[in-house]
Design a protein around this motif. Structure first.
Motif, PDB file in Angstrom:
ATOM      1  N   UNK A 435      42.483  40.208  33.420  1.00  0.00           N
ATOM      2  CA  UNK A 435      41.670  39.954  32.222  1.00  0.00           C
ATOM      3  C   UNK A 435      40.212  40.328  32.501  1.00  0.00           C
ATOM      4  N   UNK A 436      39.735  39.997  33.704  1.00  0.00           N
ATOM      5  CA  UNK A 436      38.347  40.278  34.085  1.00  0.00           C
ATOM      6  C   UNK A 436      38.235  40.169  35.609  1.00  0.00           C
ATOM      7  N   UNK A 437      37.044  40.435  36.139  1.00  0.00           N
ATOM      8  CA  UNK A 437      36.925  40.420  37.607  1.00  0.00           C
ATOM      9  C   UNK A 437      37.095  39.008  38.157  1.00  0.00           C
ATOM     10  N   UNK A 438      36.777  37.974  37.348  1.00  0.00           N
ATOM     11  CA  UNK A 438      36.956  36.595  37.827  1.00  0.00           C
ATOM     12  C   UNK A 438      38.433  36.309  38.075  1.00  0.00           C
ATOM     13  N   UNK A 439      39.282  36.712  37.121  1.00  0.00           N
ATOM     14  CA  UNK A 439      40.722  36.465  37.285  1.00  0.00           C
ATOM     15  C   UNK A 439      41.238  37.241  38.515  1.00  0.00           C
ATOM     16  N   UNK A 440      40.753  38.473  38.671  1.00  0.00           N
ATOM     17  CA  UNK A 440      41.162  39.285  39.823  1.00  0.00           C
ATOM     18  C   UNK A 440      40.789  38.560  41.125  1.00  0.00           C
ATOM     19  N   UNK A 441      39.572  38.035  41.180  1.00  0.00           N
ATOM     20  CA  UNK A 441      39.119  37.325  42.380  1.00  0.00           C
ATOM     21  C   UNK A 441      39.911  36.051  42.634  1.00  0.00           C
ATOM     22  N   UNK A 442      40.197  35.322  41.561  1.00  0.00           N
ATOM     23  CA  UNK A 442      40.965  34.071  41.719  1.00  0.00           C
ATOM     24  C   UNK A 442      42.370  34.353  42.225  1.00  0.00           C
ATOM     25  N   UNK A 443      42.996  35.418  41.694  1.00  0.00           N
ATOM     26  CA  UNK A 443      44.350  35.770  42.161  1.00  0.00           C
ATOM     27  C   UNK A 443      44.326  36.148  43.642  1.00  0.00           C
ATOM     28  N   UNK A 444      43.275  36.848  44.059  1.00  0.00           N
ATOM     29  CA  UNK A 444      43.137  37.210  45.471  1.00  0.00           C
ATOM     30  C   UNK A 444      43.059  35.941  46.326  1.00  0.00           C
ATOM     31  N   UNK A 445      42.215  35.006  45.903  1.00  0.00           N
ATOM     32  CA  UNK A 445      42.031  33.776  46.684  1.00  0.00           C
ATOM     33  C   UNK A 445      43.318  32.964  46.749  1.00  0.00           C
ATOM     34  N   UNK A 446      44.041  32.898  45.620  1.00  0.00           N
ATOM     35  CA  UNK A 446      45.312  32.170  45.605  1.00  0.00           C
ATOM     36  C   UNK A 446      46.321  32.825  46.564  1.00  0.00           C
ATOM     37  N   UNK A 447      46.394  34.164  46.509  1.00  0.00           N
ATOM     38  CA  UNK A 447      47.336  34.884  47.376  1.00  0.00           C
ATOM     39  C   UNK A 447      46.987  34.665  48.854  1.00  0.00           C
ATOM     40  N   UNK A 448      45.695  34.634  49.163  1.00  0.00           N
ATOM     41  CA  UNK A 448      45.270  34.414  50.551  1.00  0.00           C
ATOM     42  C   UNK A 448      45.653  32.996  50.991  1.00  0.00           C
ATOM     43  N   UNK A 449      45.445  32.022  50.105  1.00  0.00           N
ATOM     44  CA  UNK A 449      45.753  30.625  50.458  1.00  0.00           C
ATOM     45  C   UNK A 449      47.251  30.414  50.642  1.00  0.00           C
ATOM     46  N   UNK A 450      48.049  31.292  50.014  1.00  0.00           N
ATOM     47  CA  UNK A 450      49.506  31.142  50.138  1.00  0.00           C
ATOM     48  C   UNK A 450      50.073  31.810  51.403  1.00  0.00           C
ATOM     49  N   UNK A 451      49.235  32.534  52.129  1.00  0.00           N
ATOM     50  CA  UNK A 451      49.737  33.235  53.324  1.00  0.00           C
ATOM     51  C   UNK A 451      50.245  32.243  54.380  1.00  0.00           C
TER      52      UNK A 451
END
Length: 451
Positions: A435-451
């Motif tokens: 949707x925007x760069x904020x959503x992109x950043x949040x998805x990145x952070x979530x994916x990293x936390x799930x590692x």
């Protein structure tokens, strides 16, 4: 009671986002007959706000006979000047302005305006942080947080720090910040400026157009685009440049690892090693913010403490986590090549770089030397990655593609080794997959936390 029999002026607001709804509220408070029109849908939250203020609105259409009878129109920065409706308004000589212009008429506040292709959010937030800690009653608005107009309507502060985009500056007539900051100018958004860089440059310089001799202009003296434009088009305000390359009599410069700022023989010194934000671009952001703070008489010890403690902006070179000694960094706010240049420049070890999205006519060549030096693998995260693959195929052996953030992060996890970095710095807009760069950043952070 309003005793003069003057007919109520009509304010039409095009676009019911944060700036539009804020302008409508201020217009209502100032006695205008207000009508809000949005070609898209209006969110439930903003509909409720408009109802609460008893403001008439429409969505999914622009009813021309309700718009072309306006005395003044506030156009959302997202609507280009070339659309038919705006052209019709201009043909009828109806004043079309931005929210910044409209709201500035109803406040006597001291305004600090910050613009530039990159660094403006960090500089705005850092400046606000210092002024607030220095005891000023200061609000932050513009491209950030609650709209300027709404804040003027609801609790007008004596000081504002405004983050201003070129689109907001395109819609000003009389707006004049007491202190203007221009962080840098690199080609961006050229699709809105007939692909002419000089139009975009002129747009940024509008921040100075109504300033006078009592006002200040703080700018990057290492940026040739800015310095050449100042030679060609001198401005009236007092110049306070900042530079990493040369000594300046008035302004801020770097000497032996120290930031030095001089304004009228008033001196400020601070070692760059004490800055909480790393990287040369942040030395510049700190110089700009400290110069503003010194102009507004904030104590030097406060300025130093704030520069030591400020933690930066979400999605801008944001350290997310360290996993197996690999640092994951979210720089989703890097939506152009120049922003990514700063990010790669700040990397101190080998980096797995996640890049891609909607390309705004990017020229990737300025990244070649940094990519050669720092990047061990590239992961393309976009719908069409051809241009990136062509650009960096010769610099990096390991290039892969995906359209899923989770997969991108998993790929990076497999490639990165101890003491290396995984950097999301897309150099592109986000609208193809997010949707925007904020959503992109949040998805990145979530994916990293799930590692």
């Amino acid at each position: 009671m309003n005793h003069n029999s003057k007919i109520q002026k009509r304010l039409v607001v095009l676009g019911a986002g944060e700036s539009g709804v804020g302008t409508a509220i201020l217009g209502k408070k100032e006695g205008y007959d207000v009508f809000v029109s949005d070609k898209g849908t209006i969110t439930d939250h903003y509909k409720e706000v408009l109802r609460n203020f008893e403001i008439e609105w429409e969505e999914q259409q622009h009813t021309e006979n309700k718009i072309l009878n306006a005395d003044i129109v506030m156009k959302s920065p997202g609507i280009p000047d070339k659309v038919d409706l705006v052209q019709k308004l201009k043909g009828k000589e109806i004043l079309v302005v931005s929210e910044i212009e409209f709201a500035s008429k109803y406040t006597k506040a001291t305004i600090v305006g910050v613009t530039g292709s990159n660094g403006k959010t960090t500089t705005t937030m850092l400046t606000h942080y210092i002024l607030k800690h220095g005891g000023l009653e200061v609000a932050m608005a513009g491209n950030i947080g609650d709209s300027f107009a709404r804040q003027v309507a609801e609790y007008d502060a004596p000081f504002y720090v405004l983050e201003l985009s070129s689109f907001q500056l395109d819609g000003i007539r009389d707006f004049a910040p007491h202190i203007a900051v221009l962080t840098n100018i690199t080609p961006d958004h050229l699709d809105r400026y007939e692909d002419k860089f000089e139009n975009y440059i002129a747009s940024k310089f509008r921040i100075t157009m109504n300033q006078n001799e009592d006002d200040y202009f703080i700018y990057d003296a290492d940026d040739e685009v800015i310095t050449n434009n100042l030679k060609k088009h001198p401005i009236r305000s007092r110049l306070l440049p900042f530079s990493l390359k040369r000594k300046l009599e008035n302004g801020a410069y770097l000497e032996e690892g120290n930031i030095k700022i001089t304004i009228d023989n008033n001196k400020f010194i601070m070692p760059t090693t004490d800055l909480s934000l790393k990287g040369n671009h942040n030395v510049k952001n700190a110089m700009a913010a400290a110069t503003v703070s010194q102009l507004l008489k904030i104590r030097k010890v406060t300025i130093r403490e704030c520069l030591e403690n400020f933690h930066g902006v979400e999605h801008r070179l944001e350290n997310v986590l360290k996993i197996n000694n690999v640092q994951y960094i979210n720089d989703s706010k890097a939506t152009n090549v120049n922003a990514t240049f700063y990010a790669l420049d700040a990397m101190k070890s080998a980096t797995v770089w996640i890049v891609g999205g909607v390309d705004k006519g990017n020229d990737y060549s300025e990244l070649y030397s940094l990519v050669n030096e720092k990047v061990k693998a590239i992961i393309c995260l976009g719908v069409d990655n051809t241009k990136i693959i062509n650009a960096f195929g010769n610099c990096v052996d390991n290039i892969s593609e995906t359209q899923s953030m989770k997969e991108a992060v998993n790929m990076a996890y497999k490639i990165a080794e101890r003491n290396e970095n995984v950097l999301l710095s897309p150099a592109c807009a986000s609208f193809d997959l997010f949707k925007n760069y904020e959503e992109r950043g949040r998805q990145f952070k979530e994916a990293v936390r799930e590692l």
